[in-house]
Motif scaffolding. Structure first.
Motif, PDB file in Angstrom:
ATOM      1  N   SER A 240      19.108 -38.725   6.891  1.00 60.92           N
ATOM      2  CA  SER A 240      16.998 -37.892   5.781  1.00 60.92           C
ATOM      3  C   SER A 240      17.637 -38.610   4.636  1.00 60.92           C
ATOM      4  O   SER A 240      17.361 -38.423   3.780  1.00 60.92           O
ATOM      5  CB  SER A 240      16.377 -36.770   5.764  1.00 60.92           C
ATOM      6  OG  SER A 240      18.278 -35.667   5.193  1.00 60.92           O
ATOM      7  N   ASN A 246      15.458 -43.016   7.679  1.00 59.85           N
ATOM      8  CA  ASN A 246      14.965 -41.695   7.095  1.00 59.85           C
ATOM      9  C   ASN A 246      12.745 -41.682   6.898  1.00 59.85           C
ATOM     10  O   ASN A 246      12.866 -41.106   6.786  1.00 59.85           O
ATOM     11  CB  ASN A 246      15.800 -40.811   5.718  1.00 59.85           C
ATOM     12  CG  ASN A 246      14.267 -42.455   3.863  1.00 59.85           C
ATOM     13  OD1 ASN A 246      14.748 -43.405   5.028  1.00 59.85           O
ATOM     14  ND2 ASN A 246      14.004 -41.624   3.861  1.00 59.85           N
ATOM     15  N   GLY A 248      10.009 -41.867   8.988  1.00 59.90           N
ATOM     16  CA  GLY A 248       9.255 -41.049   9.843  1.00 59.90           C
ATOM     17  C   GLY A 248       8.263 -42.418  11.110  1.00 59.90           C
ATOM     18  O   GLY A 248       8.629 -41.778  12.368  1.00 59.90           O
ATOM     19  N   ALA A 287      20.091 -36.044  13.042  1.00 62.72           N
ATOM     20  CA  ALA A 287      19.194 -35.734  12.157  1.00 62.72           C
ATOM     21  C   ALA A 287      19.477 -33.933  12.280  1.00 62.72           C
ATOM     22  O   ALA A 287      20.040 -33.565  12.875  1.00 62.72           O
ATOM     23  CB  ALA A 287      17.382 -35.403  12.786  1.00 62.72           C
ATOM     24  N   LYS A 289      17.090 -31.948  11.288  1.00 66.88           N
ATOM     25  CA  LYS A 289      16.005 -30.685  11.659  1.00 66.88           C
ATOM     26  C   LYS A 289      16.479 -30.803  12.981  1.00 66.88           C
ATOM     27  O   LYS A 289      16.435 -31.716  13.684  1.00 66.88           O
ATOM     28  CB  LYS A 289      14.968 -31.494  10.948  1.00 66.88           C
ATOM     29  CG  LYS A 289      14.417 -32.738  11.550  1.00 66.88           C
ATOM     30  CD  LYS A 289      12.867 -33.271  11.142  1.00 66.88           C
ATOM     31  CE  LYS A 289      12.225 -34.170  11.826  1.00 66.88           C
ATOM     32  NZ  LYS A 289      11.062 -34.494  11.474  1.00 66.88           N
ATOM     33  N   PRO A 292      13.857 -34.050  16.468  1.00 66.19           N
ATOM     34  CA  PRO A 292      12.597 -35.061  16.317  1.00 66.19           C
ATOM     35  C   PRO A 292      12.105 -35.687  17.116  1.00 66.19           C
ATOM     36  O   PRO A 292      13.188 -36.140  18.268  1.00 66.19           O
ATOM     37  CB  PRO A 292      14.669 -35.737  15.279  1.00 66.19           C
ATOM     38  CG  PRO A 292      15.059 -35.187  15.870  1.00 66.19           C
ATOM     39  CD  PRO A 292      15.142 -34.270  16.199  1.00 66.19           C
ATOM     40  N   THR A 293      11.162 -36.203  16.971  1.00 69.44           N
ATOM     41  CA  THR A 293      10.312 -37.062  18.068  1.00 69.44           C
ATOM     42  C   THR A 293      10.265 -38.552  17.675  1.00 69.44           C
ATOM     43  O   THR A 293       9.998 -38.638  18.132  1.00 69.44           O
ATOM     44  CB  THR A 293       9.257 -36.434  17.902  1.00 69.44           C
ATOM     45  OG1 THR A 293       8.564 -36.654  16.598  1.00 69.44           O
ATOM     46  CG2 THR A 293       8.514 -35.101  17.468  1.00 69.44           C
TER      47      THR A 293
END
Length: 401
Positions: A240, A246, A248, A287, A289, A292-293
């Motif tokens: 990120s 970063n 999306g 990532a 988080k 992540p997708t």
């Protein structure tokens, strides 16, 4: 707007416009207060924001590894080719099927060596001052091109999608450096021209500071029905903090380590690089988080591919003696074109076909489904062998199409 530029003493080096992304790359001369100039431009009714044009560079490790080791094992590791046996009739051939050239891949990089007959370069554009997309003064773009689409014409290596049609968009110079503004300019060119040239995939093996304009430009590209594949970056940090990792709407590629073409970590630690077989590469961004997708992994350590011949001759690249200009490089830059090759294959086979959005979801889901059913296939750091606070995605399955 031009009048406003004159008021602050700035000149427009370049204008870019594609989809919803529009702007100028400005040069503020010496003697002009940059902060004051930014304030004046920002107050203009037609200006949304003014941001610094930061540096961006290749996402390959600076260390060049020389070895007389076997040819690259990365395609063996992901099942894209099968060693020493003929696969079942339902599987792909022993050496991957070649592209028919109907799908074009845009490589936004340092250019491509057009003298290499193992590469199917069908065109390009130079957004630098070199004025030659076919002159790769760094070698990085040529290396990426070989990983993706080397024909395997009896010498050298075979790529993930042999004979893939390559359109080389040069944004980085011989040092491997460039600016985010130039990258945005190339991306907006793809927005306006990509589909007319049959471009369905873009590869960005580069990384720099976070930059909203780059992410906006990538989103604009995907709205044309083009999937954008990007390197996660080599800082060993949360992606990120870096662009385009970063972004999306991009399919972000992390790097894992493979030394033998087999799962299971059989080769242990490599003393020359310090990397461990079948684990996430230490340099790879990740990532922070959960789950992540838009992230997927591919081999990115000690990957064998081409360099321009002169780089081998003048010693600026450590090429392997007795080979046709082959060298090892490591980085998420080397992992990204593996995924790009599979995405191009997905489009050519008609599985990927969206006309106004990315197809990254299909690629990520295939990797997750195969990894879930074949837990031994993955690596330490994937969804099924997680590392706390670091998410690298699942290993691409190369026999999907």
């Amino acid at each position: 707007m031009p009048a406003s530029l004159a008021e602050v003493g700035a000149t427009s080096d370049n204008k870019f416009s594609g989809g919803e992304v529009q702007g100028f790359i400005l040069d503020v001369p010496e003697g002009v207060d940059e902060e004051e100039a930014v304030q004046k431009l920002s107050s203009h009714a037609d200006v949304m924001r003014v941001v610094p044009d930061t540096w961006v560079g290749i996402a390959a490790a600076t260390e060049r590894l020389a070895s007389t080791a076997e040819a690259t094992t990365s395609l063996l590791r992901i099942g894209a080719i099968v060693a020493n046996k003929r696969p079942a009739s339902s599987a792909r051939p022993m050496v991957q099927q070649s592209s028919n050239g109907s799908v074009v891949v845009a490589l936004i990089d340092t250019g491509c060596d057009v003298t290499n007959t193992d590469l199917n370069v069908v065109g390009g554009m130079d957004f630098t001052s070199d004025n030659s997309y076919g002159l790769d003064g760094n070698g990085h773009g040529t290396h990426v091109a070989g990983i993706l689409g080397s024909r395997g014409n009896g010498h050298g290596i075979v790529g993930m999608f042999p004979n893939a049609a390559l359109y080389c968009l040069k944004v980085l110079g011989a040092t491997g450096q460039g600016t985010m503004g130039t990258v945005v300019t190339a991306l907006t060119w793809v927005v306006n021209n990509g589909r007319s040239k049959n471009i369905r995939v873009v590869n960005l093996s580069l990384s720099g500071e976070t930059n909203k304009e780059v992410c906006d430009a990538i989103t604009a590209v995907t709205k044309q029905g083009i999937t954008v594949v990007v390197a996660a970056g080599n800082n060993g940090q949360d992606m990120s903090k870096f662009s385009p990792g970063n972004c999306g709407s991009a399919l972000v590629v992390t790097a894992m380590t493979d030394f033998d073409g087999l799962p299971g970590g059989l080769k242990g630690v490599d003393p020359s690089s310090g990397e461990t077989d079948d684990t996430a590469a230490r340099f790879s961004n990740y990532a922070a988080k959960a789950r992540p997708t838009n992230i997927i992994a591919a081999p990115g350590v000690r990957i064998l591919s081409y360099m321009p011949a002169y780089k081998c001759l003048d010693g600026s690249s450590t090429c392997i003696a007795g080979t046709p200009n082959l060298a090892f490089l490591s980085g998420t830059s080397m992992a990204a074109p593996v995924i790009t090759g599979q995405v191009a294959m997905c489009y050519e086979k008609g599985v990927c076909k969206a006309n106004s959005s990315t197809e990254l979801g299909k690629i990520v889901r295939v990797a997750a489904t195969y990894g879930r059913s074949n837990r031994e296939y993955g690596f330490k750091g994937d969804t099924f062998q997680p590392v706390d606070g670091k998410h690298y995605g699942n290993l691409v399955y190369g026999n999907a199409y």
